[in-house]
Motif scaffolding. Structure first.
Motif, short mmCIF file in Angstrom:
data_model
loop_
_atom_site.label_atom_id
_atom_site.label_comp_id
_atom_site.label_asym_id
_atom_site.label_seq_id
_atom_site.Cartn_x
_atom_site.Cartn_y
_atom_site.Cartn_z
N GLY A 52 -13.70 -7.67 -19.36
CA GLY A 52 -11.96 -7.51 -19.91
C GLY A 52 -11.69 -9.28 -19.05
N THR A 53 -12.13 -9.45 -17.90
CA THR A 53 -11.15 -10.99 -17.66
C THR A 53 -11.49 -12.16 -18.28
OG1 THR A 53 -11.81 -9.99 -15.19
CG2 THR A 53 -11.22 -12.56 -15.72
N ARG A 54 -12.58 -12.51 -19.29
CA ARG A 54 -13.06 -12.99 -19.96
C ARG A 54 -12.36 -13.11 -21.12
NH1 ARG A 54 -17.90 -12.53 -18.43
NH2 ARG A 54 -18.10 -10.76 -19.88
N ASN A 55 -12.03 -11.85 -21.94
CA ASN A 55 -11.46 -11.71 -22.75
C ASN A 55 -9.62 -11.96 -22.42
OD1 ASN A 55 -13.59 -10.87 -24.52
ND2 ASN A 55 -12.71 -8.00 -23.63
N ARG A 56 -9.12 -11.51 -21.14
CA ARG A 56 -8.01 -12.56 -21.88
C ARG A 56 -7.27 -13.86 -20.87
NH1 ARG A 56 -4.11 -9.26 -19.12
NH2 ARG A 56 -2.65 -10.72 -19.56
N LEU A 57 -9.11 -14.03 -20.26
CA LEU A 57 -8.84 -15.66 -20.39
C LEU A 57 -8.50 -16.62 -21.55
CD1 LEU A 57 -10.91 -15.86 -17.29
CD2 LEU A 57 -9.07 -16.86 -16.91
N ASN A 58 -9.91 -15.75 -22.33
CA ASN A 58 -9.76 -16.70 -23.69
C ASN A 58 -8.74 -16.37 -24.43
OD1 ASN A 58 -12.29 -17.66 -24.38
ND2 ASN A 58 -13.26 -15.07 -23.94
N GLN A 59 -7.83 -15.42 -24.07
CA GLN A 59 -6.29 -14.96 -25.24
C GLN A 59 -5.69 -16.15 -25.09
OE1 GLN A 59 -5.21 -11.20 -24.28
NE2 GLN A 59 -6.49 -9.77 -25.45
N MET A 60 -5.73 -16.64 -22.81
CA MET A 60 -5.12 -17.19 -22.10
C MET A 60 -4.81 -19.02 -22.92
SD MET A 60 -4.68 -15.62 -18.31
CE MET A 60 -3.76 -16.98 -17.78
N ALA A 61 -6.50 -18.92 -23.10
CA ALA A 61 -7.13 -20.50 -23.54
C ALA A 61 -5.80 -20.39 -25.30
CB ALA A 61 -8.20 -20.71 -23.55
N GLU A 62 -6.00 -19.97 -25.79
CA GLU A 62 -5.41 -19.63 -27.30
C GLU A 62 -3.99 -19.99 -27.02
OE1 GLU A 62 -6.01 -15.95 -28.63
OE2 GLU A 62 -8.03 -17.01 -29.50
N LYS A 63 -3.65 -19.73 -25.65
CA LYS A 63 -1.86 -19.85 -25.54
C LYS A 63 -1.86 -21.56 -24.82
CE LYS A 63 -0.32 -15.39 -25.60
NZ LYS A 63 -0.18 -14.31 -23.87
#
Length: 106
Positions: A52-63
């Protein structure tokens, strides 16, 4: 309804982007693994898996809130590109001290 899901069965977001950015702000090392971010979130009372943390970090990287770099076949380091927002109380203290020399404690 299972834990972490709303009445419609969708996962509820219990960890905010600000929570994740706060972990980077509190750690001594500016580059963290997803596991270290998840561990830091647990210290703030937030529960999230490494995945879940990896997924959230990937989403945040897109921003453009965080960036990443691969350090090997499976090792990835993350760092914050922005600071977490100040709480309203802290922002008021900072604003009241902006024209003074009172910067020793917040």
């Amino acid at each position: 309804m299972s834990q972490g899901r709303d009445d419609a069965g969708r996962y509820e977001e219990t960890v905010t982007e600000q929570d994740i950015l706060k972990v980077f702000d509190y750690e001594d090392d500016p580059v963290l693994t997803a596991s270290e971010v998840a561990e830091g979130l647990r210290r703030f009372g937030k529960q999230i898996t490494r995945e879940g943390t990896r997924n959230r970090l990937n989403q945040m990287a897109e921003k453009d809130l965080v960036s990443r770099k691969k350090f090997g076949a499976r090792a990835v380091g993350w760092w914050a590109e922005v600071a977490p927002e100040l709480t309203e109380a802290t922002a008021e203290i900072v604003d009241s001290r902006k024209d003074t020399d009172e910067w020793t404690e917040l």
